[in-house]
Design a protein around this motif. Structure first.
Motif, PDB file in Angstrom:
ATOM      1  N   ALA A   1     -13.786   4.402   4.146  1.00 37.42           N
ATOM      2  CA  ALA A   1     -13.003   5.581   3.774  1.00 37.42           C
ATOM      3  C   ALA A   1     -13.330   6.088   2.372  1.00 37.42           C
ATOM      4  CB  ALA A   1     -11.511   5.260   3.863  1.00 37.42           C
ATOM      5  N   VAL A   2     -13.982   5.245   1.562  1.00 42.02           N
ATOM      6  CA  VAL A   2     -14.341   5.658   0.196  1.00 42.02           C
ATOM      7  C   VAL A   2     -15.839   5.385   0.012  1.00 42.02           C
ATOM      8  CG1 VAL A   2     -13.771   5.475  -2.262  1.00 42.02           C
ATOM      9  CG2 VAL A   2     -12.030   4.904  -0.535  1.00 42.02           C
ATOM     10  N   PRO A   3     -16.698   6.288   0.468  1.00 41.80           N
ATOM     11  CA  PRO A   3     -18.134   6.011   0.460  1.00 41.80           C
ATOM     12  C   PRO A   3     -18.808   6.188  -0.901  1.00 41.80           C
ATOM     13  CG  PRO A   3     -17.724   8.168   1.410  1.00 41.80           C
ATOM     14  CD  PRO A   3     -16.375   7.561   1.157  1.00 41.80           C
ATOM     15  N   PHE A   4     -18.157   6.863  -1.825  1.00 39.83           N
ATOM     16  CA  PHE A   4     -18.809   7.199  -3.091  1.00 39.83           C
ATOM     17  C   PHE A   4     -18.623   6.097  -4.123  1.00 39.83           C
ATOM     18  CE2 PHE A   4     -17.468  11.226  -1.076  1.00 39.83           C
ATOM     19  CZ  PHE A   4     -18.739  11.723  -0.785  1.00 39.83           C
TER      20      PHE A   4
ATOM     21  N   LYS B   1     -15.684   2.415  -7.964  1.00 34.37           N
ATOM     22  CA  LYS B   1     -15.593   1.772  -9.274  1.00 34.37           C
ATOM     23  C   LYS B   1     -14.284   2.133  -9.971  1.00 34.37           C
ATOM     24  CE  LYS B   1     -18.245   1.140 -13.557  1.00 34.37           C
ATOM     25  NZ  LYS B   1     -19.481   1.532 -14.298  1.00 34.37           N
ATOM     26  N   LEU B   2     -13.892   3.396  -9.873  1.00 36.60           N
ATOM     27  CA  LEU B   2     -12.651   3.854 -10.481  1.00 36.60           C
ATOM     28  C   LEU B   2     -11.445   3.160  -9.859  1.00 36.60           C
ATOM     29  CD1 LEU B   2     -11.437   5.911 -12.504  1.00 36.60           C
ATOM     30  CD2 LEU B   2     -11.274   7.520 -10.594  1.00 36.60           C
ATOM     31  N   LEU B   3     -11.442   3.022  -8.537  1.00 34.88           N
ATOM     32  CA  LEU B   3     -10.333   2.380  -7.843  1.00 34.88           C
ATOM     33  C   LEU B   3     -10.242   0.898  -8.171  1.00 34.88           C
ATOM     34  CD1 LEU B   3     -10.570   4.139  -4.371  1.00 34.88           C
ATOM     35  CD2 LEU B   3      -8.704   4.345  -6.024  1.00 34.88           C
ATOM     36  N   TYR B   4     -11.380   0.223  -8.235  1.00 32.20           N
ATOM     37  CA  TYR B   4     -11.358  -1.196  -8.607  1.00 32.20           C
ATOM     38  C   TYR B   4     -10.839  -1.383 -10.035  1.00 32.20           C
ATOM     39  CZ  TYR B   4     -13.797  -2.928  -4.439  1.00 32.20           C
ATOM     40  OH  TYR B   4     -14.122  -3.282  -3.153  1.00 32.20           O
ATOM     41  N   HIS B   5     -11.205  -0.466 -10.910  1.00 32.84           N
ATOM     42  CA  HIS B   5     -10.703  -0.526 -12.284  1.00 32.84           C
ATOM     43  C   HIS B   5      -9.188  -0.332 -12.317  1.00 32.84           C
ATOM     44  CE1 HIS B   5     -10.560  -0.008 -16.632  1.00 32.84           C
ATOM     45  NE2 HIS B   5      -9.836   1.091 -16.426  1.00 32.84           N
TER      46      HIS B   5
ATOM     47  N   GLN C   1       0.793  -5.726  -0.545  1.00 27.77           N
ATOM     48  CA  GLN C   1       0.886  -5.898   0.900  1.00 27.77           C
ATOM     49  C   GLN C   1      -0.482  -5.921   1.575  1.00 27.77           C
ATOM     50  OE1 GLN C   1       3.800  -3.044   2.540  1.00 27.77           O
ATOM     51  NE2 GLN C   1       5.176  -4.806   2.471  1.00 27.77           N
ATOM     52  N   ASP C   2      -1.424  -5.202   1.038  1.00 30.31           N
ATOM     53  CA  ASP C   2      -2.811  -5.223   1.501  1.00 30.31           C
ATOM     54  C   ASP C   2      -3.706  -5.138   0.277  1.00 30.31           C
ATOM     55  OD1 ASP C   2      -2.715  -5.246   4.435  1.00 30.31           O
ATOM     56  OD2 ASP C   2      -1.801  -3.275   4.258  1.00 30.31           O
ATOM     57  N   LEU C   3      -4.930  -5.637   0.424  1.00 35.15           N
ATOM     58  CA  LEU C   3      -5.856  -5.592  -0.707  1.00 35.15           C
ATOM     59  C   LEU C   3      -6.512  -4.222  -0.783  1.00 35.15           C
ATOM     60  CD1 LEU C   3      -7.533  -9.121  -0.554  1.00 35.15           C
ATOM     61  CD2 LEU C   3      -5.789  -8.302  -2.159  1.00 35.15           C
ATOM     62  N   TRP C   4      -5.964  -3.403  -1.672  1.00 36.90           N
ATOM     63  CA  TRP C   4      -6.543  -2.103  -1.960  1.00 36.90           C
ATOM     64  C   TRP C   4      -7.205  -2.169  -3.324  1.00 36.90           C
ATOM     65  CZ3 TRP C   4      -5.029   3.234  -0.161  1.00 36.90           C
ATOM     66  CH2 TRP C   4      -4.674   3.216   1.196  1.00 36.90           C
ATOM     67  N   PRO C   5      -8.351  -1.573  -3.527  1.00 40.98           N
ATOM     68  CA  PRO C   5      -9.060  -0.661  -2.614  1.00 40.98           C
ATOM     69  C   PRO C   5     -10.037  -1.336  -1.651  1.00 40.98           C
ATOM     70  CG  PRO C   5     -10.176  -0.680  -4.699  1.00 40.98           C
ATOM     71  CD  PRO C   5      -8.988  -1.599  -4.860  1.00 40.98           C
ATOM     72  N   SER C   6     -10.077  -2.680  -1.629  1.00 43.32           N
ATOM     73  CA  SER C   6     -11.069  -3.357  -0.781  1.00 43.32           C
ATOM     74  C   SER C   6     -10.971  -2.921   0.674  1.00 43.32           C
ATOM     75  CB  SER C   6     -10.891  -4.874  -0.879  1.00 43.32           C
ATOM     76  OG  SER C   6     -11.130  -5.323  -2.196  1.00 43.32           O
ATOM     77  N   PHE C   7      -9.731  -2.782   1.190  1.00 43.79           N
ATOM     78  CA  PHE C   7      -9.576  -2.439   2.600  1.00 43.79           C
ATOM     79  C   PHE C   7     -10.141  -1.049   2.919  1.00 43.79           C
ATOM     80  CE2 PHE C   7      -6.823  -0.461   5.913  1.00 43.79           C
ATOM     81  CZ  PHE C   7      -7.397  -1.104   6.998  1.00 43.79           C
TER      82      PHE C   7
ATOM     83  N   THR D   1       0.811  -1.187   0.000  1.00 45.07           N
ATOM     84  CA  THR D   1       0.000   0.000   0.000  1.00 45.07           C
ATOM     85  C   THR D   1       0.864   1.265   0.000  1.00 45.07           C
ATOM     86  OG1 THR D   1      -0.093   0.015   2.417  1.00 45.07           O
ATOM     87  CG2 THR D   1      -1.797  -1.198   1.290  1.00 45.07           C
ATOM     88  N   PRO D   2       0.162   2.369  -0.435  1.00 48.03           N
ATOM     89  CA  PRO D   2      -1.162   2.446  -1.046  1.00 48.03           C
ATOM     90  C   PRO D   2      -1.106   2.094  -2.538  1.00 48.03           C
ATOM     91  CG  PRO D   2      -0.242   4.623  -0.897  1.00 48.03           C
ATOM     92  CD  PRO D   2       0.749   3.717  -0.249  1.00 48.03           C
ATOM     93  N   LEU D   3      -2.268   1.988  -3.128  1.00 49.66           N
ATOM     94  CA  LEU D   3      -2.355   1.626  -4.540  1.00 49.66           C
ATOM     95  C   LEU D   3      -1.705   2.672  -5.435  1.00 49.66           C
ATOM     96  CD1 LEU D   3      -3.669  -0.807  -5.996  1.00 49.66           C
ATOM     97  CD2 LEU D   3      -5.665   0.628  -6.420  1.00 49.66           C
ATOM     98  N   THR D   4      -1.684   3.909  -4.978  1.00 49.03           N
ATOM     99  CA  THR D   4      -1.096   4.991  -5.768  1.00 49.03           C
ATOM    100  C   THR D   4       0.408   4.797  -5.984  1.00 49.03           C
ATOM    101  OG1 THR D   4      -1.121   6.186  -3.653  1.00 49.03           O
ATOM    102  CG2 THR D   4      -2.764   6.813  -5.289  1.00 49.03           C
ATOM    103  N   THR D   5       1.089   4.135  -5.046  1.00 48.42           N
ATOM    104  CA  THR D   5       2.514   3.857  -5.238  1.00 48.42           C
ATOM    105  C   THR D   5       2.708   2.856  -6.366  1.00 48.42           C
ATOM    106  OG1 THR D   5       3.007   4.321  -2.916  1.00 48.42           O
ATOM    107  CG2 THR D   5       4.598   2.994  -4.118  1.00 48.42           C
TER     108      THR D   5
END
Length: 399
Positions: A141-144, A149-153, A129-135, A105-109
């Protein structure tokens, strides 16, 4: 081979954190050129000055991006984005590597690592190291929905673009496989730890307890982050339920969001001791003095797949572990009889299990022996280095 590592949160053994990549880099740099692109977030938090900040021979590219465990969601998002942009720019300026190693983490790295790999036209390896964005999504932390959808993509596109993927548990590997990623593209390398040849003797452990004013006590240890996901309120409640059993003493060593809660409890309850964060090179001693350690998380499905560093440190020290999540860690402690499972969020069940198990010294001694054995056999980081090196070599050869 020139390996460029993108890892936002580099630590060394002077810090109160796991040192997975420090160990890996120290071995890899003996045979390869290593460039580390990281933030300076942890460098000021060193508790001692006994170790080089990076292993000798590693080229450090450090970018200024603050971070600490008490940050709110907005502050964290800002830190993640700022590091990704700065790492992307820094990665374009380094000498062309043969392979890039991106750590989430984070996925942005991982996103920055993938972009730099495309810029240099080299393969990249994705360490999960962790399942992002699921965690963060399950943590609220990501209510929208559009953002989710964008993060899972993004997550799936990173899995697809990576030359190879390194999950930190079989649960993570199974999740990634469920997205259609072929199994041959993955190699699981659990978090692991540095494993001593032998655990401390009873006499050495008792000397440590005496030093802390815990002589003769059965220590129940939680060592790590006091984060929102770690269910610290449940541990405090379990300690409260055991106040009438003075032989059992809870020790907490760490820092994070729930620190004020622990400080308040320690003032009210006689069976709680709070210690400041400990440098990495002293952590195994701390685990060694405990009768049992706690690896607790709140009840979220995504956390069943995690690979917590404190689990491996405890096993390496020969200390049985109580885990609170179903999944592979539950299977591990039950299969190897090196600890036990107590359900997340249930303080009464944890208190009852501690009271019962800590009375059985013969069983605890067997668990201690099994804990150290399984750590030696399966979780020694030095034994993982050849596998890691082969992953990089094969990614480069395929390219």
């Amino acid at each position: 081979m020139h390996i460029a590592l993108f890892h936002q949160y580099h630590h060394n053994p002077d810090c109160a954190a796991t040192c997975r990549h420090y160990t890996f880099m120290a071995e890899l740099v003996k045979r390869h050129q290593i460039t580390l692109i990281t933030s300076n977030a942890w460098e000021s938090k060193r508790l001692t000055q006994l170790y080089d900040w990076v292993p000798p021979g590693v080229e450090l590219v450090s970018v200024p991006v603050p971070y600490h465990n008490k940050m709110g969601i907005g502050q964290r998002v800002k830190a993640f984005g700022e590091f990704a942009v700065k790492a992307l720019l820094a990665g374009r300026k380094i000498a062309k590597p043969d392979v890039i190693w991106g750590v989430s983490t984070p996925l942005t790295t991982a996103w920055a690592a993938a972009r730099v790999a495309k810029y240099h036209q080299v393969p990249w390896v994705f360490e999960v190291q962790d399942l992002w964005p699921s965690f963060p999504i399950q943590m609220g932390a990501v209510p929208f929905k559009p953002a989710q959808k964008l993060l899972y993509h993004l997550e799936k596109s990173l899995y697809q673009s990576a030359a190879h993927i390194i999950p930190l548990s079989m649960g993570m590997e199974q999740y990634i496989s469920s997205l259609g990623i072929p199994a041959q593209k993955m190699t699981t390398l659990v978090n692991g730890t540095e494993v001593p040849e032998r655990p401390l003797s009873f006499t050495e452990r008792e000397a440590l307890r005496e030093k802390l004013g815990l002589a003769g006590k059965q220590v129940v240890l939680y060592a790590g982050t006091y984060g929102r996901a770690n269910d610290i309120p449940m541990l405090v409640q379990a300690a409260e339920l055991l106040q009438n059993h003075p032989q059992i003493h809870f020790v907490f060593a760490g820092q994070g969001f729930d620190e004020p809660l622990l400080q308040s409890a320690a003032q009210k309850q006689q069976n709680i001791l709070m210690l400041p964060p400990q440098p990495r090179h002293q952590m195994l001693e701390l685990f060694s003095m405990a009768a049992v350690s706690l690896v607790s998380f709140i009840d979220l499905p995504v956390l069943a797949a995690n690979s917590p560093g404190k689990l491996f440190d405890s096993l390496a020290a020969g200390t049985p572990v109580v885990v609170t999540n179903p999944g592979w860690t539950k299977d591990l402690v039950e299969t190897h009889h090196c600890g036990w499972y107590s359900p997340a969020g249930n303080a009464e069940a944890l208190a009852n299990s501690l009271l019962m198990r800590l009375q059985n010294q013969a069983e605890l001694e067997t668990m201690r022996e099994n804990a150290h054995s399984v750590a030696q056999e399966q979780f020694d980081r030095l034994q993982m280095v050849p596998k890691l090196e082969r992953i990089f070599t094969e990614a480069v050869s395929r390219k």
